[in-house]
Design a protein around this motif. Structure first.
Motif, short mmCIF file in Angstrom:
data_model
loop_
_atom_site.label_atom_id
_atom_site.label_comp_id
_atom_site.label_asym_id
_atom_site.label_seq_id
_atom_site.Cartn_x
_atom_site.Cartn_y
_atom_site.Cartn_z
N GLY A 93 0.82 -1.21 0.00
CA GLY A 93 0.00 0.00 0.00
C GLY A 93 0.85 1.25 0.00
O GLY A 93 0.59 2.21 -0.74
N ARG A 94 1.89 1.27 0.82
CA ARG A 94 2.79 2.43 0.86
C ARG A 94 3.56 2.57 -0.45
O ARG A 94 3.76 3.69 -0.95
N GLN A 95 3.99 1.44 -1.01
CA GLN A 95 4.72 1.50 -2.26
C GLN A 95 3.84 2.00 -3.40
O GLN A 95 4.29 2.79 -4.24
N LEU A 96 2.61 1.56 -3.44
CA LEU A 96 1.70 2.00 -4.50
C LEU A 96 1.33 3.47 -4.34
O LEU A 96 1.10 4.17 -5.33
N ALA A 97 1.28 3.96 -3.09
CA ALA A 97 1.02 5.38 -2.88
C ALA A 97 2.17 6.22 -3.41
O ALA A 97 1.97 7.30 -3.98
N GLY A 98 3.41 5.72 -3.25
CA GLY A 98 4.57 6.46 -3.71
C GLY A 98 4.83 6.31 -5.20
O GLY A 98 5.23 7.27 -5.87
#
Length: 221
Positions: A93-98
């Motif tokens: 989730g954090r990687q996709l947000a970035g």
């Protein structure tokens, strides 16, 4: 030693690939867009008895530009793209947000087939996320209510306590909201269909989005 376990190299050399009758792939009959062909291949994988054909690998990129990958569950496919879900605060989730770009890889060895999907990723609405979650099993809801995905766990006992409480709540409140649960939609730029061949004459058909249309092209194995 007589009881010494075989090495990884020895085991690798002993394994056969696609020790089964492989399907054909008439690329000339392929539809003009990839979702229809995916639906056809997915149905064939299910009918052929492929174990968990709905669990692709999801590849993402972290803040340092390093690749990451894990197996996820497919939640749907339609004209918008390929859908999956997770916690917004998880590693993916954090990687996709970035970096909202990802790839999915399906492998169905019972037929020697792969499907690769690459494209941008967007999040669905909070309402869609909760509807997705509540359409699934009590266990899925309990798992979502536990939360803390990808965070460091002090010990297994801590998880057991949190899981027991989440299961109890999921049974008591089947409509409970898991705030961080998020639906993701992968909007494809490219979709490749790979059919393995016993003589290694693999058939690869790539759909590539060009403007508002799909271009089909064959690739060398």
């Amino acid at each position: 030693m007589d009881n010494e376990a075989p090495s990884v190299d020895a085991l690798l050399r002993s394994l056969r690939v696609w020790d089964t009758e492989l399907s054909g792939f008439d690329t000339g009959a392929a539809p003009g867009e990839p979702v229809a062909l995916f639906a056809e291949w997915f149905g064939a994988a299910v009918a052929a008895g492929q174990v968990e054909p709905h669990t692709p690998s999801l590849a993402t990129t972290d803040a340092d530009g390093h690749a990451d990958v894990r197996v996820v569950m497919l939640h749907g496919v339609d004209e918008r793209g390929w859908h999956f879900a997770s916690h917004a605060g998880s590693a993916k989730g954090r990687q996709l947000a970035g970096t909202p770009y990802a790839a999915l890889g399906f492998y169905w060895p019972v037929q020697g087939r792969q499907v690769r999907v690459r494209g941008s990723v967007r999040t669905g609405s909070a309402e869609a996320a909760q509807a997705d979650l509540h359409a699934r099993s009590t266990g899925a809801l309990a798992s979502a209510l536990v939360g803390h995905q990808s965070e460091v766990l002090a010990d297994q006992g801590e998880l057991e306590v949190a899981s027991d409480a989440a299961w109890e709540r999921a049974r008591r409140e089947p409509g409970a909201v898991a705030e961080s649960w998020t639906v993701y939609e992968l909007l494809p730029d490219e979709v490749e269909f790979f059919q393995g061949d016993a003589r290694r004459r693999h058939v690869r058909l790539r759909y590539r989005r060009e403007g508002g249309r799909w271009v089909k092209e064959l690739l060398w194995p």
